[in-house]
Design an enzyme around this catalytic site. Structure first.
Site, PDB file in Angstrom:
ATOM      1  N   ASN A 297      40.180  34.608  33.843  1.00  0.00           N
ATOM      2  CA  ASN A 297      39.306  33.849  32.949  1.00  0.00           C
ATOM      3  C   ASN A 297      39.625  32.350  33.015  1.00  0.00           C
ATOM      4  OD1 ASN A 297      38.628  36.495  31.726  1.00  0.00           O
ATOM      5  ND2 ASN A 297      40.750  36.326  31.025  1.00  0.00           N
TER       6      ASN A 297
ATOM      7  N   GLU B 149      35.216  40.992  32.908  1.00  0.00           N
ATOM      8  CA  GLU B 149      34.782  41.371  34.252  1.00  0.00           C
ATOM      9  C   GLU B 149      34.858  42.899  34.372  1.00  0.00           C
ATOM     10  OE1 GLU B 149      36.927  39.640  37.539  1.00  0.00           O
ATOM     11  OE2 GLU B 149      35.510  40.457  38.975  1.00  0.00           O
TER      12      GLU B 149
ATOM     13  N   ALA C   8      45.595  41.793  36.014  1.00  0.00           N
ATOM     14  CA  ALA C   8      45.393  40.522  35.321  1.00  0.00           C
ATOM     15  C   ALA C   8      43.951  40.081  35.507  1.00  0.00           C
ATOM     16  CB  ALA C   8      46.325  39.457  35.881  1.00  0.00           C
ATOM     17  N   MET C   9      43.588  38.998  34.815  1.00  0.00           N
ATOM     18  CA  MET C   9      42.202  38.530  34.866  1.00  0.00           C
ATOM     19  C   MET C   9      42.167  37.007  34.815  1.00  0.00           C
ATOM     20  SD  MET C   9      39.044  39.256  35.053  1.00  0.00           S
ATOM     21  CE  MET C   9      37.838  37.941  35.141  1.00  0.00           C
TER      22      MET C   9
ATOM     23  N   HIS D 245      42.203  31.921  41.914  1.00  0.00           N
ATOM     24  CA  HIS D 245      40.800  32.179  41.564  1.00  0.00           C
ATOM     25  C   HIS D 245      40.146  30.972  40.897  1.00  0.00           C
ATOM     26  CE1 HIS D 245      39.646  36.220  42.553  1.00  0.00           C
ATOM     27  NE2 HIS D 245      40.528  36.833  41.788  1.00  0.00           N
TER      28      HIS D 245
ATOM     29  N   HIS E 263      47.640  34.805  42.572  1.00  0.00           N
ATOM     30  CA  HIS E 263      46.277  35.297  42.800  1.00  0.00           C
ATOM     31  C   HIS E 263      45.329  34.796  41.704  1.00  0.00           C
ATOM     32  CE1 HIS E 263      43.315  38.331  44.216  1.00  0.00           C
ATOM     33  NE2 HIS E 263      42.964  38.332  42.940  1.00  0.00           N
ATOM     34  N   GLU E 264      45.713  34.999  40.459  1.00  0.00           N
ATOM     35  CA  GLU E 264      44.814  34.600  39.364  1.00  0.00           C
ATOM     36  C   GLU E 264      44.664  33.084  39.333  1.00  0.00           C
ATOM     37  OE1 GLU E 264      43.291  37.100  38.352  1.00  0.00           O
ATOM     38  OE2 GLU E 264      44.773  38.591  38.951  1.00  0.00           O
TER      39      GLU E 264
END
Ligand code: B3K
Ligand code: ZN
Length: 873
Positions: A267, A123, A264-265, A303, A299-300
């Protein structure tokens, strides 16, 4: 400057994708210097036009269409790295083989190595650095990923989805397959491979599905994953209970990496985290770190539904997933501990980062109109103001209707890439409330200013409240329209008792807080049966992200003591102190002696007396407004004067209230086991707040003693940050001790850099230059770069704004050095130079000069170009 003027992408130019990709098969052969990526894309035409695939820095080795090699003349390479394939049918399979060099990738976007392991970050536009693809969020595909590598190099190989088989090759290789059953945009692709160990927990969803939870870290870090795992499990439960949302794969993997651009991400099924938001134990992590981990893990995870299952049509809709997911993580954290303290901290954060952005050269709506580099729009406006706008809707329609709206939104938009209108219309339909005017909050930049006027009519016993709003102009948006502002409020009588309220036209008075909705530029509200002139308590819980101006100091003092709403109590104290400090800044500028307001001493003593009931709240209430916040209230900032005033008040409070501060400090001494629950965190926060005042009054020895005896990082660091301002051995000894103890631990060493970068000592600008050359400093590591450069430029207004411009020069030098390594981090760090309009002319000129110097640098990244050029515009 970049070689050609960078392209601006506009929201109004959206066109649907020409081709959709239904399935993607990716085969990786991992090698740090030369990784091979084979991609098979099953494509299908969606609209007329050519097949243009994004790509950056890829070496194309082979290309074929439906099994037949494509000749060179049908492959057109664009200057931007893209690939156009000519003469393609309306559907078929395109296969490409490309080579990339992960170990050369210092941007940390795409596939890169860190400590010998492989990680990805896609991203917003990193997938195009891995393979040719329509790299945009509205192309959603099902992925099958096969990873092959030398077994010794990569014993562990992870990607999105569920495990789909493993096997051995010849020559010491092995392979692992991952199958993700859920269609996803390319930005959610992830691959992690290398030498990693796992901390594992099983989880059973509320409908009985077994999920394997794993946190992957480097050997030796296993004992620091407990808090992250616990936060994950609590997040998963909370989302089931509060939103009815369950996890949807057999495994949930989190991999922690120390070289990472952001926090963080999310995925799909394989979150990648900055180690900062995973690893914690009491000796190495502060309470703030623990809270950060809880928030980011939640949060992640959240998502997975708001972002992954329902994603964004284009990057202008970024707040659709980010604003909503921040709102969800805020609510989660509020439910874990004190809702009021969480709200106070969130508002503090909004004011520290988003309000200045909204008043500066990068001001943009929650849904921007255009961008040069989308990476520059992962901003406090898109995230935090975006969350506030979701909260406004929640406040306006109520929790039950909001939940129905979420159910409808997800049912209707599942597996789709949608827009902010889709979210708002689901909320509108579920609630029956017309929300069309709330779109103004998404489309207008600038922080609305709210003023309130009231009058009491003794004969009719009426009290009339007039609310007015005004939104200041921002770049490109001179004219603004009023937005709907929900104002949660109540009335207090002279003794501070909450009055029931009845608006004209209502039959009965209602107890407690009520909601007024200001829809136009100005509106009056008439309250009936008011026995005497009341004190209004406005914007309870910070019911809208606005600046409430002009509340009289005597009312602030009254509300700070009496209001039933804890947010308004805190806020009133803060605003009172801010007003006082602004008046003192003027005295300082006129070289008049700085006095003291006895009300502050009274407030501190009152807070300390009541501290036992809610120590975390008391710690918040004790803090004076920050230097940045006070400076933000001035037409022309004066960082040195603000600093002098704040230091003066801190020392005065410390001296006058020493007895009470010391008693509280001693009374809160930690006994027994270290715990990270809300109350224990609050007690440490309060104790360290007392320590700070006592040290300000001269008791450096207390901080030295605490540094030596602290049993946890929170207390140790609180002491060290105070000692970093001291002279001689009181400072040098603990700093040297800290370095000796922790130089092998990156996350802790970051703190050592930050503390020195934020020191108030006069030699700090020179010390920061020296730290930049320290053997432990590494510009390539984003955490380390932020820990020194970011901490100095954003966390030390006094020295960043040094009169001779050395702070500005240092920042520009660092940005120029960093830009070719990692343009994304360089663009982020340059931000503070953009605030020159709020400085006095001499400083403003120095700041502009440094911005120009950055802009004159050859081959500047798009992101840094955008920030620097907009700052000068
Ligand atoms: N979605 C990521 C942020 C990606 C930033 C790209 N420059 C983390 C998050 O907001 O959850
Ligand atoms: Zn997010």
């Amino acid at each position: 400057m970049p070689d050609s003027a960078p392209h601006t992408t506009r929201r109004a130019d959206y066109h649907p994708p020409v081709f959709l990709i239904d399935t993607v098969e990716l085969d990786f052969r991992l090698d740090p210097a030369a990784t091979l990526v084979r991609a098979r894309l099953a494509f299908r035409r969606n609209t007329p036009g050519p097949m243009r695939l994004d790509g950056v820095g890829l070496t194309l080795l082979e290309a074929s269409l439906d099994g037949t090699a494509l000749p060179q003349e049908r492959l057109v390479h664009g200057e931007d790295g893209s690939l156009t394939v000519e003469g393609v049918p309306d559907s078929g399979t395109l296969e490409t083989l490309v080579r990339i060099a992960p170990q050369e990738n210092t941007e940390l976007s795409g596939l890169y190595t860190s400590g010998g392991n492989f990680y990805t970050q896609c991203e917003a536009e990193g997938f195009r650095r891995i393979t040719y693809f329509p790299d945009r969020p509205d192309v959603m595909s099902r992925y099958t990923v096969t990873i092959t590598a030398q077994r010794e190099l990569c014993p562990v190989m992870l990607s999105n989805g569920n495990p789909g088989g493993t096997g051995h090759g010849k020559d010491g290789t092995h392979w692992v397959r991952w199958v993700d059953p859920h269609p996803k945009p390319s930005y959610l692709f992830a691959l992690v491979a290398g030498e990693l160990v796992t901390v594992h927990e099983p989880f059973v969803t509320k409908s009985g599905k077994q999920v394997s939870l794993n946190i992957w870290v480097r050997r030796g870090d296993e004992d620091r994953c407990g808090h992250a795992m616990d936060s994950l499990i609590r997040s998963m439960r909370w989302d089931e209970e509060v939103f009815g949302l369950e996890y949807d794969l057999d495994v949930f993997n989190i991999a922690a990496v120390s070289d990472f651009n952001m926090g963080a991400m999310e995925n799909k099924g394989l979150n990648v985290f900055n180690t900062k938001y995973v690893l914690a134990k009491p000796e190495t992590a502060t309470d703030g770190d623990y809270q950060g981990i809880e928030t980011v893990i939640a949060h992640e995870y959240f998502h997975n539904w708001t972002g992954n299952r329902v994603t964004c049509r284009d990057w202008f809709q970024l707040s659709l997933k980010e604003g909503l997911t921040v709102f969800r993580d805020q609510e989660f954290s509020a439910d874990q501990g004190s809702r009021a303290v969480k709200r106070i901290r969130d508002v503090r954060g909004l004011r520290a980062a988003q309000f200045p952005e909204d008043a500066g050269p990068m001001a943009h709506p929650v849904r921007p109109e255009s961008y040069i580099e989308i990476d520059n729009f992962y901003t406090p406006t898109v995230y935090q103001k975006g969350a506030e706008v979701v909260r406004l809707i929640h406040t306006r329609i109520g929790a039950a209707a909001f939940r129905r709206g979420m159910d409808l939104y997800i049912a209707r938009c599942d597996n789709q890439a949608v827009t902010i209108e889709d979210f708002v219309s689901a909320m509108q339909e579920a609630s029956g409330v017309d929300l069309s005017r709330f779109m103004g909050w998404y489309d207008q930049a600038g922080t609305p200013e709210l003023t309130a006027e009231d009058r009491y009519e003794p004969e009719s016993r009426r009290w009339v409240l007039t609310l007015r709003q005004q939104i200041p102009p921002t770049p490109g948006q001179a004219q603004k329209h009023p937005v709907p502002i929900p104002v949660a409020m109540g009335l207090l009588d002279g003794a501070g008792t909450e009055l029931p309220t009845r608006l004209a036209g209502e039959n009965e008075a209602r107890p407690g807080t009520r909601l007024l909705l200001l829809e136009g530029a100005e509106q009056s509200f008439t309250f009936e049966d008011v026995p005497a002139p009341p004190t209004p308590s406005l914007l309870r819980g910070f019911s809208a992200p606005v600046k409430l101006k002009g509340v009289a100091p005597e009312r602030l003092r009254f509300l700070a003591v009496h209001d039933t709403d804890p947010f308004v109590r805190w806020e009133s104290g803060l605003q009172y102190a801010t007003g006082l400090m602004l008046r003192m800044v003027e005295q300082q500028q006129r070289s008049e002696p700085l006095g003291f307001d006895a009300a502050l001493e009274e407030a501190v003593r009152t807070t300390l007396r009541a501290a036992e009931t809610d120590p975390a709240f008391a710690a918040e209430a004790l803090a004076l407004p920050g230097e940045g916040f006070v400076a933000d209230q001035m037409e022309i900032a004066d960082p040195a004067a603000v600093h002098a005033v704040r230091e003066h008040l801190r020392a005065e409070i410390g001296r006058r209230c020493a007895d009470a501060l010391r008693a509280t400090y001693d009374g809160l001494a930690e006994s027994g086991e270290y715990r990270v629950d809300g109350r224990s965190i609050g007690r440490r926060a309060l104790r360290n707040a007392c320590l700070a005042y006592l040290v300000a009054a001269g008791d450096t020895g207390l901080a030295s003693a605490q540094y030596g005896s602290a049993g946890n990082m929170t207390d140790r660091l609180a002491a060290l940050s105070l000692l970093a301002d001291a002279e001689g051995p009181a400072r040098e000894a603990p700093l040297a001790d800290f370095h000796a103890r922790w130089h092998g631990d990156d996350l802790v060493l970051d703190k050592w850099f930050s503390i020195q970068a934020m020191s108030k000592r006069a030699d700090t600008p020179a010390a920061v230059r020296a730290l930049y050359r320290h053997p432990d400093f590494d510009l390539r590591n984003p955490n380390r770069a932020r820990s020194l450069i970011g901490a100095f430029a954003s966390g030390n207004p006094l020295h960043f704004h040094a009169e001779d411009g050395e702070g500005y020069r240092f920042l520009a030098d660092a940005v120029i050095a960093l830009d070719p390594i990692n343009g994304s981090i360089a663009a982020r760090l340059i931000g503070p130079l953009g605030q020159w309009r709020r400085q006095a002319p001499a400083r403003a000129a120095l700041m502009q000069r440094e911005l120009r110097r950055v802009l004159d640098t050859p081959k500047l990244s798009r992101g840094t170009f955008e920030k620097a050029s907009k700052a000068l515009a």
